[in-house]
Design an enzyme around this catalytic site. Sequence first.
Site, mmCIF file in Angstrom:
data_model
loop_
_atom_site.group_PDB
_atom_site.id
_atom_site.type_symbol
_atom_site.label_atom_id
_atom_site.label_comp_id
_atom_site.label_asym_id
_atom_site.label_seq_id
_atom_site.Cartn_x
_atom_site.Cartn_y
_atom_site.Cartn_z
ATOM 1 N N ARG A 112 0.818 -1.228 0.000
ATOM 2 C CA ARG A 112 0.000 0.000 0.000
ATOM 3 C C ARG A 112 0.850 1.276 0.000
ATOM 4 O O ARG A 112 0.410 2.330 0.447
ATOM 5 C CB ARG A 112 -0.977 0.028 1.183
ATOM 6 C CG ARG A 112 -1.949 -1.116 1.161
ATOM 7 C CD ARG A 112 -3.191 -0.818 1.961
ATOM 8 N NE ARG A 112 -4.121 -1.916 1.827
ATOM 9 C CZ ARG A 112 -4.134 -2.972 2.628
ATOM 10 N NH1 ARG A 112 -3.280 -3.049 3.631
ATOM 11 N NH2 ARG A 112 -4.993 -3.931 2.420
ATOM 12 N N LYS A 134 2.588 11.997 -10.542
ATOM 13 C CA LYS A 134 1.779 11.167 -11.446
ATOM 14 C C LYS A 134 2.551 9.888 -11.737
ATOM 15 O O LYS A 134 3.717 9.940 -12.140
ATOM 16 C CB LYS A 134 1.514 11.892 -12.768
ATOM 17 C CG LYS A 134 0.335 12.830 -12.725
ATOM 18 C CD LYS A 134 -0.029 13.287 -14.124
ATOM 19 C CE LYS A 134 -1.167 14.283 -14.080
ATOM 20 N NZ LYS A 134 -1.452 14.859 -15.411
ATOM 21 N N GLU A 176 8.861 19.994 -23.634
ATOM 22 C CA GLU A 176 8.161 20.221 -22.360
ATOM 23 C C GLU A 176 8.622 21.532 -21.713
ATOM 24 O O GLU A 176 7.842 22.221 -21.068
ATOM 25 C CB GLU A 176 8.370 19.043 -21.395
ATOM 26 C CG GLU A 176 7.749 17.716 -21.850
ATOM 27 C CD GLU A 176 6.254 17.563 -21.534
ATOM 28 O OE1 GLU A 176 5.627 18.510 -21.016
ATOM 29 O OE2 GLU A 176 5.710 16.477 -21.834
ATOM 30 N N LYS A 218 6.378 23.932 -11.972
ATOM 31 C CA LYS A 218 5.569 22.727 -11.741
ATOM 32 C C LYS A 218 5.215 22.595 -10.267
ATOM 33 O O LYS A 218 4.090 22.215 -9.932
ATOM 34 C CB LYS A 218 6.299 21.475 -12.232
ATOM 35 C CG LYS A 218 5.437 20.233 -12.009
ATOM 36 C CD LYS A 218 5.516 19.246 -13.095
ATOM 37 C CE LYS A 218 4.454 18.175 -12.902
ATOM 38 N NZ LYS A 218 4.623 17.056 -13.811
ATOM 39 N N GLU A 228 -5.180 17.329 -10.091
ATOM 40 C CA GLU A 228 -5.661 17.793 -11.400
ATOM 41 C C GLU A 228 -7.176 18.018 -11.457
ATOM 42 O O GLU A 228 -7.863 17.523 -12.343
ATOM 43 C CB GLU A 228 -5.231 16.786 -12.486
ATOM 44 C CG GLU A 228 -5.223 17.413 -13.867
ATOM 45 C CD GLU A 228 -4.630 16.500 -14.937
ATOM 46 O OE1 GLU A 228 -3.433 16.193 -14.848
ATOM 47 O OE2 GLU A 228 -5.377 16.113 -15.839
ATOM 48 N N ARG A 232 -3.905 22.245 -12.750
ATOM 49 C CA ARG A 232 -2.941 21.258 -13.260
ATOM 50 C C ARG A 232 -3.301 20.779 -14.678
ATOM 51 O O ARG A 232 -2.441 20.299 -15.412
ATOM 52 C CB ARG A 232 -2.825 20.075 -12.292
ATOM 53 C CG ARG A 232 -1.682 19.148 -12.654
ATOM 54 C CD ARG A 232 -1.307 18.181 -11.563
ATOM 55 N NE ARG A 232 -0.185 17.350 -11.982
ATOM 56 C CZ ARG A 232 0.489 16.538 -11.207
ATOM 57 N NH1 ARG A 232 0.160 16.445 -9.929
ATOM 58 N NH2 ARG A 232 1.484 15.814 -11.660
ATOM 59 N N ASN A 236 -1.449 19.775 -19.469
ATOM 60 C CA ASN A 236 -1.758 18.885 -20.591
ATOM 61 C C ASN A 236 -1.694 19.599 -21.938
ATOM 62 O O ASN A 236 -2.100 19.033 -22.956
ATOM 63 C CB ASN A 236 -3.142 18.256 -20.393
ATOM 64 C CG ASN A 236 -3.164 17.372 -19.158
ATOM 65 O OD1 ASN A 236 -2.176 16.694 -18.868
ATOM 66 N ND2 ASN A 236 -4.253 17.389 -18.413
ATOM 67 N N HIS A 239 -0.971 17.723 -25.077
ATOM 68 C CA HIS A 239 -0.994 16.291 -24.775
ATOM 69 C C HIS A 239 -2.223 15.570 -25.330
ATOM 70 O O HIS A 239 -2.180 14.362 -25.524
ATOM 71 C CB HIS A 239 -0.898 16.056 -23.263
ATOM 72 C CG HIS A 239 0.496 16.264 -22.720
ATOM 73 N ND1 HIS A 239 1.147 17.474 -22.811
ATOM 74 C CD2 HIS A 239 1.361 15.420 -22.097
ATOM 75 C CE1 HIS A 239 2.344 17.361 -22.258
ATOM 76 N NE2 HIS A 239 2.506 16.123 -21.823
ATOM 77 N N HIS A 243 -0.889 12.734 -27.383
ATOM 78 C CA HIS A 243 -1.034 11.314 -27.032
ATOM 79 C C HIS A 243 -1.592 10.531 -28.215
ATOM 80 O O HIS A 243 -1.183 9.386 -28.475
ATOM 81 C CB HIS A 243 -1.951 11.141 -25.815
ATOM 82 C CG HIS A 243 -1.247 11.381 -24.506
ATOM 83 N ND1 HIS A 243 -1.911 11.432 -23.297
ATOM 84 C CD2 HIS A 243 0.061 11.576 -24.220
ATOM 85 C CE1 HIS A 243 -1.029 11.660 -22.331
ATOM 86 N NE2 HIS A 243 0.163 11.748 -22.861
ATOM 87 N N HIS A 255 7.476 11.075 -26.993
ATOM 88 C CA HIS A 255 6.468 11.843 -26.267
ATOM 89 C C HIS A 255 6.602 13.359 -26.489
ATOM 90 O O HIS A 255 5.648 14.021 -26.896
ATOM 91 C CB HIS A 255 6.543 11.500 -24.773
ATOM 92 C CG HIS A 255 5.586 12.289 -23.951
ATOM 93 N ND1 HIS A 255 4.226 12.107 -24.016
ATOM 94 C CD2 HIS A 255 5.781 13.300 -23.063
ATOM 95 C CE1 HIS A 255 3.631 12.964 -23.201
ATOM 96 N NE2 HIS A 255 4.555 13.703 -22.610
HETATM 97 N N1 GLY Z 1 2.919 15.874 -16.860
HETATM 98 C C1 GLY Z 1 1.810 16.657 -16.485
HETATM 99 C C2 GLY Z 1 1.523 16.609 -15.033
HETATM 100 O O1 GLY Z 1 2.323 16.144 -14.251
HETATM 101 O O2 GLY Z 1 0.469 17.035 -14.613
#
Ligand code: GLY
Length: 355
Positions: A112, A134, A176, A218, A228, A232, A236, A239, A243, A255
């Site tokens: 856990r 993430k 990025e 960030k 998010e 947040r 994206n 993205h 994606h 990516h």
């Molecule tokens: N890579 C985008 C985020 O961490 O929210």
Amino acid sequence: MEKVHVNLNYSKYFSYDILIDHNFVDNELRGIANYNRAHLVVDKNVCELYNSFFVGDIFILNSSEHNKNLNTVYEILNFMKNRKALRNDTLFAVGGGIVGDVAGFAASIYMRGINFIQVPTTLLSMVDSSVGGKTGVNLGDVKNLVGSFYQPKKVLIDTLFLTTLPEDEFKSGLAEVIKYALLFDKDLYEFLISNKTDVVKRREDVIIKIIKRCCELKAKVVEEDETEQGIRKLLNLGHTFGHAIEVDSDHEIKHGIAVAKGIYLEALFAYEKGMIGKNVLDDIEKIFEIYDYDLNYQVRDFTLFINAIGSDKKAMSSGIVLALTSDVGSGIIKSGIDLDSIKKFFEGARWMRPQ
Ligand code: GLY
């Protein structure tokens, strides 16, 4: 050494430092799998290039989007079980975004949740994926469908790894960096425009400055919206289409390169729909042109591509959500976008960048 703190208000225990310097992780890592309660998942290339760092029993991951899946998570969990890993042990992820995402997910579910430390070795993972918690894997052809929010205990960024990073990986990470500039920081945008030579030469002080700035930006976003629900979502940018480009190209397009194309094509779509002005579309083109990105994308399998946009986990039942830049340094979210309008945009030759 530079330091950025990620302060998660609800608990000091979950707050953490990002340490940034050149040539320091050797001391942190060497032999650690033998004598500490530490377990290492290491990217195969990194392991070969820096083999003196990695003494002992380690899990070597041949990183690819094709094995960023639950089987690899299962193998890491078994590796830890075989090493009799305990709840207060630490799992280190040493590698790029794939290693961090997969190992982070394994760390979040083993007993856990055990301690987790990120040691990113690519520009992309240094400026983005190693920070913010993430974790996750792909399920079938849907990217990052399974995962968790699980913050590391520390992020150790050693720019030594960038001295051996291949050119295409560096360019992928730089996309990025440009994303952060477009969303939040006009000064960073101008800096990137004026310092191209030093950036592409990877001048150490310049690169450390850029990494630190992206981590600060960030950290601020994650502190405000860890899971998010709001701001947040801005991260994206590029993205949603990006994606789909990754999936449609069967991950031949990296990516960050897909994100660069995604940023441009999302902006072109938004401009055509009257959501953003021509000036910002031009600013986006300008910076990617300066850094020699090819912004075209020819869709291979139209149905797969459109389904990838529709099934993206960022989509809501009320429609597609796009992060956009309304001006350099200002991000905005547009939600409730109809998939049909995106489909029409990509039909015919509209995916081609106008000459
Ligand atoms: N890579 C985008 C985020 O961490 O929210």
